[in-house]
Design a protein around this motif. Structure first.
Motif, PDB file in Angstrom:
ATOM      1  N   ASP A 110       0.855  -1.170   0.000  1.00 10.33           N
ATOM      2  CA  ASP A 110       0.000   0.000   0.000  1.00 10.33           C
ATOM      3  C   ASP A 110       0.906   1.240   0.000  1.00 10.33           C
ATOM      4  O   ASP A 110       1.932   1.264   0.672  1.00 10.33           O
ATOM      5  CB  ASP A 110      -0.876  -0.018   1.262  1.00 10.33           C
ATOM      6  N   THR A 111       0.515   2.243  -0.775  1.00  7.63           N
ATOM      7  CA  THR A 111       1.416   3.397  -0.936  1.00  7.63           C
ATOM      8  C   THR A 111       1.652   4.154   0.368  1.00  7.63           C
ATOM      9  O   THR A 111       2.597   4.909   0.486  1.00  7.63           O
ATOM     10  CB  THR A 111       0.863   4.384  -1.990  1.00  7.63           C
ATOM     11  N   GLU A 112       0.775   3.934   1.363  1.00  4.28           N
ATOM     12  CA  GLU A 112       0.976   4.627   2.639  1.00  4.28           C
ATOM     13  C   GLU A 112       1.808   3.819   3.634  1.00  4.28           C
ATOM     14  O   GLU A 112       2.128   4.292   4.716  1.00  4.28           O
ATOM     15  CB  GLU A 112      -0.379   4.993   3.251  1.00  4.28           C
ATOM     16  N   THR A 113       2.159   2.588   3.245  1.00  2.00           N
ATOM     17  CA  THR A 113       2.950   1.758   4.145  1.00  2.00           C
ATOM     18  C   THR A 113       4.377   2.287   4.241  1.00  2.00           C
ATOM     19  O   THR A 113       4.977   2.651   3.242  1.00  2.00           O
ATOM     20  CB  THR A 113       2.982   0.303   3.622  1.00  2.00           C
ATOM     21  N   LYS A 114       4.891   2.301   5.462  1.00  2.00           N
ATOM     22  CA  LYS A 114       6.298   2.696   5.635  1.00  2.00           C
ATOM     23  C   LYS A 114       7.154   1.446   5.460  1.00  2.00           C
ATOM     24  O   LYS A 114       6.983   0.463   6.174  1.00  2.00           O
ATOM     25  CB  LYS A 114       6.503   3.286   7.043  1.00  2.00           C
ATOM     26  N   THR A 169       0.658  -3.382   4.769  1.00  2.00           N
ATOM     27  CA  THR A 169      -0.611  -3.666   4.113  1.00  2.00           C
ATOM     28  C   THR A 169      -0.381  -3.668   2.609  1.00  2.00           C
ATOM     29  O   THR A 169       0.486  -2.975   2.099  1.00  2.00           O
ATOM     30  CB  THR A 169      -1.689  -2.633   4.485  1.00  2.00           C
ATOM     31  N   LYS A 172     -12.375  -1.784   4.059  1.00  2.00           N
ATOM     32  CA  LYS A 172     -11.433  -1.021   3.238  1.00  2.00           C
ATOM     33  C   LYS A 172     -12.178  -0.181   2.196  1.00  2.00           C
ATOM     34  O   LYS A 172     -11.874   0.986   1.988  1.00  2.00           O
ATOM     35  CB  LYS A 172     -10.455  -1.959   2.543  1.00  2.00           C
ATOM     36  N   ASP A 229     -11.995   3.796   2.195  1.00  2.00           N
ATOM     37  CA  ASP A 229     -11.480   4.522   1.015  1.00  2.00           C
ATOM     38  C   ASP A 229     -12.518   5.533   0.517  1.00  2.00           C
ATOM     39  O   ASP A 229     -12.193   6.684   0.227  1.00  2.00           O
ATOM     40  CB  ASP A 229     -11.156   3.541  -0.129  1.00  2.00           C
ATOM     41  N   GLU A 245     -12.984   8.435   3.155  1.00  2.00           N
ATOM     42  CA  GLU A 245     -11.848   9.364   3.208  1.00  2.00           C
ATOM     43  C   GLU A 245     -11.757  10.211   1.945  1.00  2.00           C
ATOM     44  O   GLU A 245     -11.458  11.400   2.005  1.00  2.00           O
ATOM     45  CB  GLU A 245     -10.544   8.588   3.433  1.00  2.00           C
ATOM     46  N   GLU A 261      -7.691   8.642  16.312  1.00  2.00           N
ATOM     47  CA  GLU A 261      -6.637   8.619  15.280  1.00  2.00           C
ATOM     48  C   GLU A 261      -6.085  10.029  15.038  1.00  2.00           C
ATOM     49  O   GLU A 261      -4.879  10.206  14.871  1.00  2.00           O
ATOM     50  CB  GLU A 261      -7.170   8.042  13.972  1.00  2.00           C
ATOM     51  N   ASN A 272      -2.152  10.899  15.762  1.00  2.00           N
ATOM     52  CA  ASN A 272      -1.259  11.464  14.742  1.00  2.00           C
ATOM     53  C   ASN A 272      -0.704  12.818  15.180  1.00  2.00           C
ATOM     54  O   ASN A 272       0.474  13.104  15.004  1.00  2.00           O
ATOM     55  CB  ASN A 272      -1.990  11.603  13.402  1.00  2.00           C
TER      56      ASN A 272
END
Lengths: 256, 381
Positions: free
Chosen positions: A12-16, A31, B14, B18, B21, B259, B263
């Motif tokens: 997933d592009t947000e995964t570090k 993910t 999910k 998605d 958001e 959340e 953050n």
């Protein structure tokens, strides 16, 4: 019209991304998702199906985990999935994956083969074009628009500074660029129905390989990019600081 | 026992996350500020199949379980609690009583377009003198030939004005108290049915809350839902299930606020370190996370009871009272972690704290939930 979509599961592009001590990517807690460019390909396939009828078949090479991404594409509306899963493919490179995909696709009915332009993980942008070469099919990369007819298709592709319109006979391979379409969300009905759709898991032997194609490249070790150095802040009177900036650009950065 | 979501539930979560958001998040602040009903988003929810999750396919639904429903309301509410309650009130309070008590004809005529999202639903029980105490219902229904004539009004009706289909209650025989109440299905646009005051609310401001006014509203006898005298039972059963929706909404609000606070605490530096590095903030985050998980388990348990068609009343009341109180504690702490910024409308936790309060009030106040729980546990002895 029969459509085959090549799909890769990526992080997933947000995964570090973090690395293990042996220089391999740490798989714990990451993910996974459909490569975003492949999502454009899936969407385009579904639109072609809605227009012309036929089936959309998702084909992928990878581990068992890839099944969930194929199921997501099935939930979006694809009809069937094929996953080539074989321990011998653990070190597969782009050439191997392309050979395997080509073999898997040639056993299916196809008029149009779609894939993403590039995968966001290793960014090699090779596999789909290699598939076209292996299958001796024309290919058009980075398309922004696709107009298909019975036996030919016109694709608009992105080139430096503009676009290029290419007409090719079908069957042909097209790779999707961002902007081709806006992928749909899988809807609830689609999600409920996805698990009853066919997802065929095949080994290399099932595809007719007597031995695994040997990779031509290897990935001995990964490293993370070094942290960026802090920039230089030039302070002082405008005339002096401009002089200093010009000196740095010409002598240090050597960009002017 | 299995604490893992199924693959289907993971995919639903999910998908809705998605969607929420990308589509609901960006305009949530503005809709709240302008009290703008999320009509476009509601239509998109319908297209995604979120309008009729628990109803069978033959009635236009998806045929999924209550856990799916809860996950969807949680994920919508995590980003926009007004959108969450719009979908929840539609499904739980309008479509569900028609599904549970309607005739086959009523289901075909009313449930199918509700479940597909083609029509929006609402539920009218509360009156100025009948809030927690439904016995005080003053709206009357009188049978005249093949029609019922309804007079009176309902207040605080979620989705009012925007909804096409309404399930309402009216008193037919005051001497019978609760047993004199009947439920009816009415449609927007019927002569004699109009809308009164629009409420200006503290929170869930983009959710529409209207007064319904009935002046010699004549409806065909076939629009009676269930039987005459069954209205109170229909309303209470509807609320037993509906509380799963509000509990899920509260859970989503809490999760969203938590959340945001988590953050922020990793980024905000004071005294040379991030808030997250300070024990005083870590303890807050730990309590928030723990309470949210506990609330989620209660909500999921209530979903299980509903899906298994077991008595749900006690479990949905427990889930609702606990999740709504957690939502209030967590959003208050989230604002506290943001400090002065949290009190401004520049960050969403301010909206979330305002949104959380209603979950302790509607579909039965926290006090009513405790009455329901107590009645159930004392009956069990």
């Amino acid at each position: 019209m029969n459509i085959v979509v090549c799909l890769k599961q990526t992080f997933d592009t947000e995964t570090k991304i973090s690395l293990n001590s042996d220089g391999k990517i740490n798989e714990v807690g990451v993910t996974r998702a459909i490569n975003p460019y492949d999502e454009f390909a899936v969407e385009e396939g579904l639109r072609l199906k809605e227009k012309f009828g036929g089936e959309v078949v998702i084909v992928s090479v990878g581990t068992e985990k890839v099944q969930e991404s194929i199921r997501t594409a099935l939930a979006m509306g694809a009809d069937k999935g094929v996953l080539v899963q074989d321990p011998a493919l653990e070190k597969a490179d782009e050439w191997v994956v392309a050979e395997v995909l080509a073999k898997a696709i040639s056993q299916l009915p196809y008029d149009i083969i779609l894939a993403g332009r590039i995968a966001v993980d290793d960014q090699s942008a090779q596999v789909a074009v290699r598939v076209a070469e292996a299958m001796n099919l024309p290919s058009v990369s980075s398309i922004l628009e696709l107009q298909a007819e019975e036996s030919k298709a016109t694709a608009t592709r992105e080139i430096d500074g503009g676009t290029e319109i290419i007409e090719v006979p079908l069957p042909a391979v097209f790779t999707a660029q961002k902007g081709l379409n806006e992928p749909r969300y899988p809807n609830m009905m689609g999600i409920m129905k996805a698990k009853s759709k066919e997802l065929k898991v095949m080994s290399l032997a099932d595809l007719g390989f007597t031995e695994a194609p040997a990779p031509k490249t290897s990935e001995p070790v990964f490293s993370l990019p070094g942290s960026r150095k802090a920039g230089i802040k030039i302070q002082g009177e405008p005339a002096d600081s401009v002089r200093e900036l010009v000196r740095l650009l010409t002598e240090e950065a050597k960009v002017v | 026992m299995n604490f893992d979501l199924t693959d289907d539930h993971i995919m639903m979560k999910k998908m809705v996350r998605d969607f929420a958001e990308a589509e609901a998040g960006p305009g949530a602040e503005e809709r709240d500020e302008n009290e703008e009903f999320p009509m476009e988003l509601w239509k998109k929810c319908g297209q995604l199949g979120l309008a009729g999750i628990t109803f069978p396919e033959k009635y236009g639904g998806v045929g999924a379980d209550y856990l799916s429903y809860s996950i969807i309301i949680e994920e919508l509410s995590r980003v926009d609690a007004s959108l969450g309650v719009t979908v929840s009130a539609h499904s739980s309070l309008c479509a569900n009583p028609i599904y549970l008590f309607g005739t086959e004809e009523q289901k075909q005529k009313y449930l199918v377009p509700l479940a597909t999202g083609e029509k929006l639903g609402a539920f009218g029980l509360t009156e100025s003198n009948a809030g927690s105490d439904a016995k005080g219902t003053q709206t009357t229904a009188v049978r005249e030939g093949d029609e019922y004539v309804i007079n009176g009004s309902k207040i605080f009706i979620t989705n009012g004005y925007y909804a096409d289909t309404y399930v309402i209650t009216a008193q037919m025989d005051k001497s019978k108290g609760n047993k004199g109440i009947a439920a009816f299905i009415i449609e927007k646009g019927m002569p004699g049915f109009s809308f009164g005051k629009k409420e200006k609310k503290m929170g869930i401001r983009s959710s529409a809350t209207y007064e319904l006014v009935f002046e010699n509203l004549r409806i065909p006898a076939e629009n009676l839902l269930g039987e005459e005298g069954q209205g109170f039972k229909i309303a209470m059963t509807t609320l037993d299930y509906g509380r799963i929706g509000i509990a899920s909404q509260a859970l989503g609000i809490a999760q969203g606020a938590y959340e945001n606070a988590l953050n922020y605490s990793k980024e905000r530096v004071q005294f040379g370190k991030t808030l997250a590095e300070m024990e005083v903030i870590q303890f807050k985050l730990a309590d928030m996370a723990t309470e949210i998980e506990a609330a989620r388990l209660l909500v999921y348990q209530a979903c299980h009871m509903a899906t298994m068609k077991r008595p749900v009343s006690k479990y949905s009341a427990m889930a609702k009272v606990y999740a709504s109180e957690v939502a209030n504690r967590v959003t208050t702490q989230a604002v506290q972690i943001f400090g002065g910024y949290g009190y401004t409308r520049d960050y969403p936790v301010e909206r979330m704290m305002r949104d959380a309060k209603i979950t302790e009030i509607y579909e039965g106040t926290s006090e009513i939930q405790r009455i329901v729980i107590a009645a159930n546990i004392l009956k069990e002895q």
